[in-house]
Design a protein around this motif. Structure first.
Motif, PDB file in Angstrom:
ATOM      1  N   LYS A  98      25.073  38.085  88.305  1.00  0.00           N
ATOM      2  CA  LYS A  98      25.181  36.649  88.594  1.00  0.00           C
ATOM      3  C   LYS A  98      25.030  35.874  87.292  1.00  0.00           C
ATOM      4  O   LYS A  98      24.158  36.175  86.478  1.00  0.00           O
ATOM      5  N   PRO A  99      25.902  34.903  87.039  1.00  0.00           N
ATOM      6  CA  PRO A  99      25.863  34.181  85.758  1.00  0.00           C
ATOM      7  C   PRO A  99      24.532  33.488  85.502  1.00  0.00           C
ATOM      8  O   PRO A  99      23.930  32.928  86.416  1.00  0.00           O
ATOM      9  N   SER A 100      24.098  33.563  84.262  1.00  0.00           N
ATOM     10  CA  SER A 100      22.933  32.802  83.815  1.00  0.00           C
ATOM     11  C   SER A 100      23.464  31.659  82.958  1.00  0.00           C
ATOM     12  O   SER A 100      23.711  31.810  81.761  1.00  0.00           O
ATOM     13  N   ARG A 101      23.649  30.503  83.557  1.00  0.00           N
ATOM     14  CA  ARG A 101      24.403  29.435  82.910  1.00  0.00           C
ATOM     15  C   ARG A 101      23.537  28.567  82.008  1.00  0.00           C
ATOM     16  O   ARG A 101      22.407  28.209  82.351  1.00  0.00           O
ATOM     17  N   THR A 102      24.102  28.231  80.879  1.00  0.00           N
ATOM     18  CA  THR A 102      23.470  27.344  79.899  1.00  0.00           C
ATOM     19  C   THR A 102      24.538  26.377  79.373  1.00  0.00           C
ATOM     20  O   THR A 102      25.740  26.648  79.494  1.00  0.00           O
ATOM     21  N   PRO A 103      24.143  25.250  78.776  1.00  0.00           N
ATOM     22  CA  PRO A 103      25.143  24.319  78.217  1.00  0.00           C
ATOM     23  C   PRO A 103      25.889  24.959  77.047  1.00  0.00           C
ATOM     24  O   PRO A 103      25.279  25.588  76.178  1.00  0.00           O
ATOM     25  N   ILE A 104      27.213  24.806  77.052  1.00  0.00           N
ATOM     26  CA  ILE A 104      28.044  25.363  75.981  1.00  0.00           C
ATOM     27  C   ILE A 104      28.973  24.268  75.458  1.00  0.00           C
ATOM     28  O   ILE A 104      29.675  23.618  76.252  1.00  0.00           O
ATOM     29  N   ARG A 105      28.970  24.058  74.151  1.00  0.00           N
ATOM     30  CA  ARG A 105      29.924  23.132  73.534  1.00  0.00           C
ATOM     31  C   ARG A 105      31.214  23.916  73.306  1.00  0.00           C
ATOM     32  O   ARG A 105      31.299  24.748  72.423  1.00  0.00           O
ATOM     33  N   LEU A 106      32.227  23.652  74.149  1.00  0.00           N
ATOM     34  CA  LEU A 106      33.408  24.513  74.227  1.00  0.00           C
ATOM     35  C   LEU A 106      34.164  24.638  72.907  1.00  0.00           C
ATOM     36  O   LEU A 106      34.593  25.733  72.533  1.00  0.00           O
ATOM     37  N   PHE A 107      34.376  23.531  72.222  1.00  0.00           N
ATOM     38  CA  PHE A 107      35.184  23.571  71.001  1.00  0.00           C
ATOM     39  C   PHE A 107      34.555  24.517  69.976  1.00  0.00           C
ATOM     40  O   PHE A 107      35.236  25.378  69.410  1.00  0.00           O
ATOM     41  N   SER A 165      37.669  16.444  73.622  1.00  0.00           N
ATOM     42  CA  SER A 165      36.532  15.985  72.821  1.00  0.00           C
ATOM     43  C   SER A 165      35.794  17.202  72.279  1.00  0.00           C
ATOM     44  O   SER A 165      35.546  18.157  73.012  1.00  0.00           O
ATOM     45  N   GLU A 166      35.464  17.167  70.981  1.00  0.00           N
ATOM     46  CA  GLU A 166      34.749  18.287  70.383  1.00  0.00           C
ATOM     47  C   GLU A 166      33.319  18.383  70.917  1.00  0.00           C
ATOM     48  O   GLU A 166      32.656  19.410  70.718  1.00  0.00           O
ATOM     49  N   ASP A 167      32.847  17.361  71.614  1.00  0.00           N
ATOM     50  CA  ASP A 167      31.500  17.376  72.185  1.00  0.00           C
ATOM     51  C   ASP A 167      31.498  17.757  73.660  1.00  0.00           C
ATOM     52  O   ASP A 167      30.458  17.697  74.319  1.00  0.00           O
ATOM     53  N   LEU A 168      32.667  18.161  74.188  1.00  0.00           N
ATOM     54  CA  LEU A 168      32.777  18.509  75.602  1.00  0.00           C
ATOM     55  C   LEU A 168      31.883  19.706  75.933  1.00  0.00           C
ATOM     56  O   LEU A 168      31.949  20.747  75.279  1.00  0.00           O
ATOM     57  N   MET A 169      31.039  19.550  76.963  1.00  0.00           N
ATOM     58  CA  MET A 169      30.092  20.594  77.345  1.00  0.00           C
ATOM     59  C   MET A 169      30.439  21.149  78.728  1.00  0.00           C
ATOM     60  O   MET A 169      30.915  20.420  79.604  1.00  0.00           O
ATOM     61  N   VAL A 170      30.187  22.461  78.916  1.00  0.00           N
ATOM     62  CA  VAL A 170      30.276  23.081  80.233  1.00  0.00           C
ATOM     63  C   VAL A 170      29.022  23.920  80.447  1.00  0.00           C
ATOM     64  O   VAL A 170      28.327  24.279  79.491  1.00  0.00           O
ATOM     65  N   PHE A 171      28.729  24.226  81.689  1.00  0.00           N
ATOM     66  CA  PHE A 171      27.610  25.095  82.012  1.00  0.00           C
ATOM     67  C   PHE A 171      28.168  26.451  82.435  1.00  0.00           C
ATOM     68  O   PHE A 171      28.862  26.554  83.455  1.00  0.00           O
ATOM     69  N   ALA A 172      27.884  27.481  81.638  1.00  0.00           N
ATOM     70  CA  ALA A 172      28.423  28.808  81.918  1.00  0.00           C
ATOM     71  C   ALA A 172      27.552  29.870  81.266  1.00  0.00           C
ATOM     72  O   ALA A 172      26.710  29.570  80.415  1.00  0.00           O
ATOM     73  N   ASP A 173      27.769  31.104  81.693  1.00  0.00           N
ATOM     74  CA  ASP A 173      27.121  32.251  81.053  1.00  0.00           C
ATOM     75  C   ASP A 173      27.910  32.553  79.786  1.00  0.00           C
ATOM     76  O   ASP A 173      29.071  32.973  79.857  1.00  0.00           O
ATOM     77  N   SER A 174      27.321  32.330  78.621  1.00  0.00           N
ATOM     78  CA  SER A 174      28.062  32.442  77.358  1.00  0.00           C
ATOM     79  C   SER A 174      28.594  33.855  77.143  1.00  0.00           C
ATOM     80  O   SER A 174      29.718  34.037  76.653  1.00  0.00           O
ATOM     81  N   SER A 175      27.826  34.873  77.517  1.00  0.00           N
ATOM     82  CA  SER A 175      28.268  36.258  77.338  1.00  0.00           C
ATOM     83  C   SER A 175      29.471  36.567  78.215  1.00  0.00           C
ATOM     84  O   SER A 175      30.459  37.148  77.761  1.00  0.00           O
ATOM     85  N   GLN A 176      29.403  36.157  79.494  1.00  0.00           N
ATOM     86  CA  GLN A 176      30.506  36.431  80.417  1.00  0.00           C
ATOM     87  C   GLN A 176      31.745  35.615  80.072  1.00  0.00           C
ATOM     88  O   GLN A 176      32.875  36.125  80.135  1.00  0.00           O
ATOM     89  N   LEU A 177      31.539  34.342  79.694  1.00  0.00           N
ATOM     90  CA  LEU A 177      32.689  33.508  79.341  1.00  0.00           C
ATOM     91  C   LEU A 177      33.379  34.033  78.083  1.00  0.00           C
ATOM     92  O   LEU A 177      34.615  34.032  78.003  1.00  0.00           O
ATOM     93  N   SER A 178      32.611  34.501  77.116  1.00  0.00           N
ATOM     94  CA  SER A 178      33.219  35.065  75.901  1.00  0.00           C
ATOM     95  C   SER A 178      33.995  36.333  76.241  1.00  0.00           C
ATOM     96  O   SER A 178      35.057  36.587  75.669  1.00  0.00           O
ATOM     97  N   GLN A 179      33.483  37.132  77.192  1.00  0.00           N
ATOM     98  CA  GLN A 179      34.195  38.338  77.617  1.00  0.00           C
ATOM     99  C   GLN A 179      35.565  37.986  78.181  1.00  0.00           C
ATOM    100  O   GLN A 179      36.574  38.646  77.875  1.00  0.00           O
ATOM    101  N   VAL A 180      35.615  36.934  79.001  1.00  0.00           N
ATOM    102  CA  VAL A 180      36.884  36.515  79.614  1.00  0.00           C
ATOM    103  C   VAL A 180      37.854  36.000  78.551  1.00  0.00           C
ATOM    104  O   VAL A 180      39.023  36.410  78.504  1.00  0.00           O
TER     105      VAL A 180
END
Length: 360
Positions: free
Chosen positions: A205-214, A241-256
């Motif tokens: 199950k994702p452990s979500r944290t704030p991620i600055r996407l850019f 926007s370079e400051d755009l944030m999402v809440f996601a599991d950084s490890s899982q999102l990087s895998q995708v």
């Protein structure tokens, strides 16, 4: 008395107008799309859910459906009352949707009206599909592991016999070594197969944290920089926007994202002017990451299977990359979809902006 009758009629008329407004408000806000046609196939009424499903700003005539599919206007004209659960695919500028149609009719003074309801079944289909695959994977993992145990035991027995029996050394040696080779090869293959299953069914199950996407995607591009340069691939990254944030599991999102980048790089092998475009778009309720390449499109016979676990056309592929990626996005409450536009193959990741809405 005439004044009383007038007042009664006026009150009744106001009540009818209020009821019409109330029913119109309900129709506009129900999640199911509604199209009402008269005897001449004129569109008498629609609601917001229809225009959203169809991807049309307004919908007033069946011929407008040609924008989506050339066959749709005639198909809708031929629909009859009682045609239920007919499924169609709607491809608009954003994504492809599976839609279920049902038709009913009602007779009024001016003629017969057909009421066509449209309901997107994408979420239900994908959730059921993923649930079925996970159950299948767990069962097969258990069965395959049970198959490996006797193979290992047989290997030990043969090795022991080889050490103890020396009456016919050469024959015993040749036979035993050949058997051991086959058994070990099978065991290695089965173990690799099981590990693929485990990787798919064991996504946490994702452990979500704030991620600055850019910044996040830029760092992932740095990991692939050497290969991108060696293959002369131009990469363009656009963001609202370079400051755009999402809440996601950084490890899982990087895998995708890394998996999609590698697939895009492979798709460009036979292309001269190689390009990958990544765009990050923020909408009202979700953020989309589009990863596009101008390489060879996915063949139609392959396209329908790309998200099925363990389906692969690669010689050394496991067939779980895209299926795991979609599964991860579903666990985030989002999705992963494919589209093809103007010579570009696009994979779109959707993430909900509400960080409290996670798939259970």
């Amino acid at each position: 008395m005439m004044n009383q009758i007038r007042d009664i009629l006026s009150k009744a008329k106001l009540e009818v107008i209020e009821n019409e407004k109330f029913l119109s408000l309900i129709i506009q806000n129900v999640p199911t799309g509604l199209i009402i046609l008269d005897d001449n196939n004129n569109v008498k009424h629609t609601n917001r859910a229809v225009t959203k499903l169809l991807g049309l700003p307004v919908f007033t005539h069946l011929n407008q459906l040609r924008i989506i599919n050339q066959d749709f206007p005639d198909m809708f004209r031929e629909l009859k009352a009682g045609d239920n659960n007919k499924q169609i695919k709607i491809l608009n500028e954003k994504e492809e949707k599976e839609v279920s149609l049902s038709v009913s009719s009602i007779k009024i003074k001016s003629g017969t009206l057909r009421i066509i309801t449209l309901y997107s079944i994408d979420d239900a289909l994908e959730a059921k599909e993923m649930e079925s695959w996970v159950k299948l994977i767990r069962v097969m993992t258990h069965e395959i592991m049970n198959s490996i145990a006797p193979i290992t035991s047989l290997t030990d027995t043969l090795l022991y016999s080889y050490k103890q029996d020396s009456s016919d050394p050469q024959i015993l040696k040749d036979t035993t070594i050949e058997a051991l080779s086959i058994i070990n090869s099978t065991a290695i293959g089965l173990t690799s197969f099981v590990e693929s299953y485990r990787r798919f069914s064991g996504v946490a199950k994702p452990s979500r944290t704030p991620i600055r996407l850019f910044t996040f995607i830029n760092s992932l591009l740095m990991l692939e920089d050497a290969e991108l340069r060696s293959k002369n691939i131009d990469v363009i990254l656009n963001c609202d926007s370079e400051d755009l944030m999402v809440f996601a599991d950084s490890s899982q999102l990087s895998q995708v994202i890394v998996n999609l980048l590698k697939n895009a790089i492979e798709a460009l092998n036979n292309t001269e002017h190689r390009k990958i475009e990544i765009s990050i778009v923020s909408r009202e309720d979700k953020t989309q990451i589009n990863i596009a390449n101008n390489g060879d499109p996915i063949p139609p016979e392959v396209l329908e299977n790309i998200f099925i676990p363990f389906f692969t056309t690669k010689e050394n592929g496991s067939g779980i990359g895209l299926s795991v990626s979609r599964y991860i996005m579903r666990l985030h409450g989002g999705n992963l979809k494919h589209s093809f536009e103007n010579g570009w193959t696009i994979f779109t990741l959707s993430l909900l902006n509400d960080n409290s809405n996670l798939a259970s």
